[in-house]
Design an enzyme around this catalytic site. Structure first.
Site, PDB file in Angstrom:
ATOM      1  N   GLN A 270       4.526   9.482   7.213  1.00  0.00           N
ATOM      2  CA  GLN A 270       3.704  10.154   6.346  1.00  0.00           C
ATOM      3  C   GLN A 270       4.148  11.843   6.398  1.00  0.00           C
ATOM      4  O   GLN A 270       4.184  12.561   5.495  1.00  0.00           O
ATOM      5  CB  GLN A 270       2.216  10.239   6.863  1.00  0.00           C
ATOM      6  CG  GLN A 270       1.787   8.727   6.559  1.00  0.00           C
ATOM      7  CD  GLN A 270       0.432   8.643   7.159  1.00  0.00           C
ATOM      8  OE1 GLN A 270      -0.191   9.268   7.898  1.00  0.00           O
ATOM      9  NE2 GLN A 270      -0.069   7.540   7.055  1.00  0.00           N
TER      10      GLN A 270
ATOM     11  N   ASP B 188       2.590  -0.861  11.846  1.00  0.00           N
ATOM     12  CA  ASP B 188       1.158  -1.618  11.426  1.00  0.00           C
ATOM     13  C   ASP B 188       1.066  -2.750  11.904  1.00  0.00           C
ATOM     14  O   ASP B 188      -0.266  -3.340  11.455  1.00  0.00           O
ATOM     15  CB  ASP B 188       0.897  -1.219   9.890  1.00  0.00           C
ATOM     16  CG  ASP B 188       0.962   0.024   9.321  1.00  0.00           C
ATOM     17  OD1 ASP B 188       0.716   0.971  10.150  1.00  0.00           O
ATOM     18  OD2 ASP B 188       1.246   0.447   8.117  1.00  0.00           O
TER      19      ASP B 188
ATOM     20  N   LYS C 160       0.996  -1.273  -0.014  1.00  0.00           N
ATOM     21  CA  LYS C 160       0.069  -0.128   0.146  1.00  0.00           C
ATOM     22  C   LYS C 160       0.728   1.297  -0.055  1.00  0.00           C
ATOM     23  O   LYS C 160       0.778   2.184  -0.808  1.00  0.00           O
ATOM     24  CB  LYS C 160      -0.857   0.169   1.012  1.00  0.00           C
ATOM     25  CG  LYS C 160      -1.882   1.060   1.390  1.00  0.00           C
ATOM     26  CD  LYS C 160      -2.989   0.762   2.341  1.00  0.00           C
ATOM     27  CE  LYS C 160      -2.896   0.922   3.589  1.00  0.00           C
ATOM     28  NZ  LYS C 160      -2.552   2.234   4.372  1.00  0.00           N
TER      29      LYS C 160
ATOM     30  N   LYS D 226      -4.230   5.921  14.695  1.00  0.00           N
ATOM     31  CA  LYS D 226      -4.474   5.206  13.443  1.00  0.00           C
ATOM     32  C   LYS D 226      -5.774   5.294  12.885  1.00  0.00           C
ATOM     33  O   LYS D 226      -6.498   6.142  13.540  1.00  0.00           O
ATOM     34  CB  LYS D 226      -3.718   3.837  13.674  1.00  0.00           C
ATOM     35  CG  LYS D 226      -2.265   3.720  14.014  1.00  0.00           C
ATOM     36  CD  LYS D 226      -1.605   4.413  12.699  1.00  0.00           C
ATOM     37  CE  LYS D 226      -0.143   4.547  13.077  1.00  0.00           C
ATOM     38  NZ  LYS D 226       0.783   5.306  12.051  1.00  0.00           N
TER      39      LYS D 226
ATOM     40  N   ARG E  16      -8.517  12.156  12.419  1.00  0.00           N
ATOM     41  CA  ARG E  16      -7.152  11.998  12.767  1.00  0.00           C
ATOM     42  C   ARG E  16      -6.446  13.255  12.560  1.00  0.00           C
ATOM     43  O   ARG E  16      -6.732  14.321  11.785  1.00  0.00           O
ATOM     44  CB  ARG E  16      -6.449  11.223  11.623  1.00  0.00           C
ATOM     45  CG  ARG E  16      -7.393   9.551  11.762  1.00  0.00           C
ATOM     46  CD  ARG E  16      -6.782   8.695  10.743  1.00  0.00           C
ATOM     47  NE  ARG E  16      -5.444   8.512  10.922  1.00  0.00           N
ATOM     48  CZ  ARG E  16      -4.688   7.433  10.234  1.00  0.00           C
ATOM     49  NH1 ARG E  16      -5.369   6.936   9.223  1.00  0.00           N
ATOM     50  NH2 ARG E  16      -3.411   7.169  10.509  1.00  0.00           N
TER      51      ARG E  16
ATOM     52  N   SER F  73       7.583   9.462  11.726  1.00  0.00           N
ATOM     53  CA  SER F  73       6.325   9.292  10.821  1.00  0.00           C
ATOM     54  C   SER F  73       6.593   9.347   9.507  1.00  0.00           C
ATOM     55  O   SER F  73       7.123  10.592   8.991  1.00  0.00           O
ATOM     56  CB  SER F  73       5.131  10.310  11.192  1.00  0.00           C
ATOM     57  OG  SER F  73       4.219  10.403  10.230  1.00  0.00           O
TER      58      SER F  73
END
Ligand code: S3P
Length: 429
Positions: free
Chosen positions: A160, A313, A10, A340, A113, A158
């Site tokens: 992201q 994850d 992903k 999450k 989030r 992170s």
């Protein structure tokens, strides 16, 4: 031993769609994950003027003609990234560097989030955000454009956050230097390298430092085969370890990126009978291997802050393995799990207790007491794909009966998960 493959990674798929869109020239991508998250990112990129052909479960080659680093066009509507935290945060980075005003939103779970972890540093670079709902949440109106370079110490490890900032630097044509307290997954750095962009990363004292010093005017297109998703593979590996697949399981072509495969070390400590084929760690490429799992007798273990980013994850899958291990498993330093797709600390504790496992919520982790008594009850996925898959595996073990509300959310990252689980366990005698 049953042999299977899992769908494409992903994280890599999301990045491949974004980098191919920003490249100068035609990218060729194979094995893209057709899950709901990448579809949402592809939808956002299409709304910004990129011609992304449909992609499905055959994993066939998808060709994308990039529009260049600053060639995206203002969309006619709000961009909805649905359930995808990676899609939303990385696209905020991309859009920060584009001279346009865009509104970004997501589904109810994504709208709960935090976003300031990316909007605060992006604001320092010159992007302008207007919070249109709750503070720190989507929907956000973003005006991008002329950015200044950034030197930033991120308080969280992170990928992201890191990727959003690197993308803003790339698109905005300014240098970005950042540090993070632990090393997060490095798919973005690898993909930058594949597109011909130099990015340096190294340990410096207690922190991990990433430097994008000279962003180029254009990036090269990709020719990429997406590896199978390690995180998806771990659910089926757990099924095999817990005796749910007769004769064990071999999963081919799994991505073995060292910043992603931390669970394997923990499985080793727990006594799991898992193996991988030898594989090359070629510089810059995503390593691949086959993963094997056989029925094993597990013992509990401790997992602390240092190990968390490399298996961020995998806590839902660790929780169900811990529930079937002898003794107690204690997870600490994992406060990020509360942010999450669901509050995974609370949801895991609640769901484990609902099926008869002793589980304690800690402020930054969990304590789980394992056992081998049959587990029965009803749980909710809380619209979190990894919660749905973890309890799907637990419920598929001989003697357990678990009903899951909202199990179909697995399609976010693993289309066909429920069917594959049924197929693997139906063969049991
Ligand atoms: C991801 C990074 C991680 C991970 C998520 C995917 C990515 O999130 O949990 O599933 O693709 O960059 P954080 O960056 O919030 O740790």
């Amino acid at each position: 031993m049953r042999r299977i493959q899992v769908p494409g990674d992903k994280s890599v798929t999301q990045r491949a769609l974004i980098f191919a869109s920003l490249a100068s020239g035609e990218s060729r991508l194979r094995g893209l994950l057709p899950g709901e998250d990448p579809q949402a990112t592809a939808g956002a990129l299409r709304a910004l003027g990129v011609d992304i052909p449909p992609f499905g479960e055959d994993g066939g080659e998808v060709r994308i003609q990039g529009v260049g680093l600053r060639g995206l066009q203002a969309p006619s509507d709000v961009l909805d990234l649905e359930n995808s935290g990676t899609g939303a945060r990385l696209m905020l980075g991309v859009l920060a560097g584009q001279a346009m005003t865009v509104t970004v939103t997501g589904d109810a779970s994504l709208r709960s989030r935090p976003m300031r972890r990316v909007t605060a540093p992006l604001s320092k670079m010159g992007a302008i955000f207007r919070e249109m709902g709750e503070p720190d949440r989507l929907p956000l109106e973003l005006t991008g454009g002329s950015l200044v370079s950034l030197d930033y110490d991120s308080p969280v490890a992170s990928a992201q956050v890191k990727s959003a900032l690197l993308l803003a630097g790339l698109v905005g044509g300014v240098s970005v230097v950042l540090s993070e307290p632990h090393r997060s997954r490095d798919h973005t750095e690898r993909m930058l390298g594949m597109c011909g962009v130099g990015v340096d990363s190294h340990q410096e004292g207690d922190v991990w430092r990433i430097e994008l010093r000279d962003p180029p005017e254009r990036i090269a297109p990709l020719d990429l085969e997406v590896p199978g998703d390690f995180s998806s593979a771990t659910f089926l590996l757990a099924l095999a370890i817990l005796g749910g697949v007769e004769g064990g399981l071999e999963i081919d072509r799994v991505g073995m990126n060292p910043t992603r495969r931390g669970l394997l070390q923990v499985l080793g400590r727990m006594g799991a009978n898992v193996g991988a084929d030898p594989f090359e760690e070629e510089d810059g490429k995503e390593p691949l291997s086959s993963l094997r799992g056989l029925p094993s007798k597990l013992v509990g273990t401790n997992v602390g802050a240092d190990e968390v980013p490399g298996m961020i994850d995998e806590f839902p899958v660790l929780a169900i393995l811990a529930a079937r291990a002898e003794g107690v498993t204690r997870i600490t330093g994992a406060g990020e799990l509360r942010l999450k797709e669901s509050d995974r600390i609370q949801v895991l504790a609640e769901n484990l207790r609902a099926v008869g496992v002793r589980a304690e919520e800690l402020s930054d982790g969990l304590e789980i007491e394992g056992g081998d008594h049959p587990l029965t009850g009803r749980v909710s996925s809380h619209h979190d794909h990894r919660i749905a898959m973890a309890f799907g595996v637990l419920g598929a073990l001989p003697g357990n009966h678990i009903e899951i509300d909202g199990a179909d959310v697995a399609d976010v990252s693993f289309p066909g998960f429920e069917g594959l689980l049924e197929d693997l366990t139906a063969a049991r005698t």
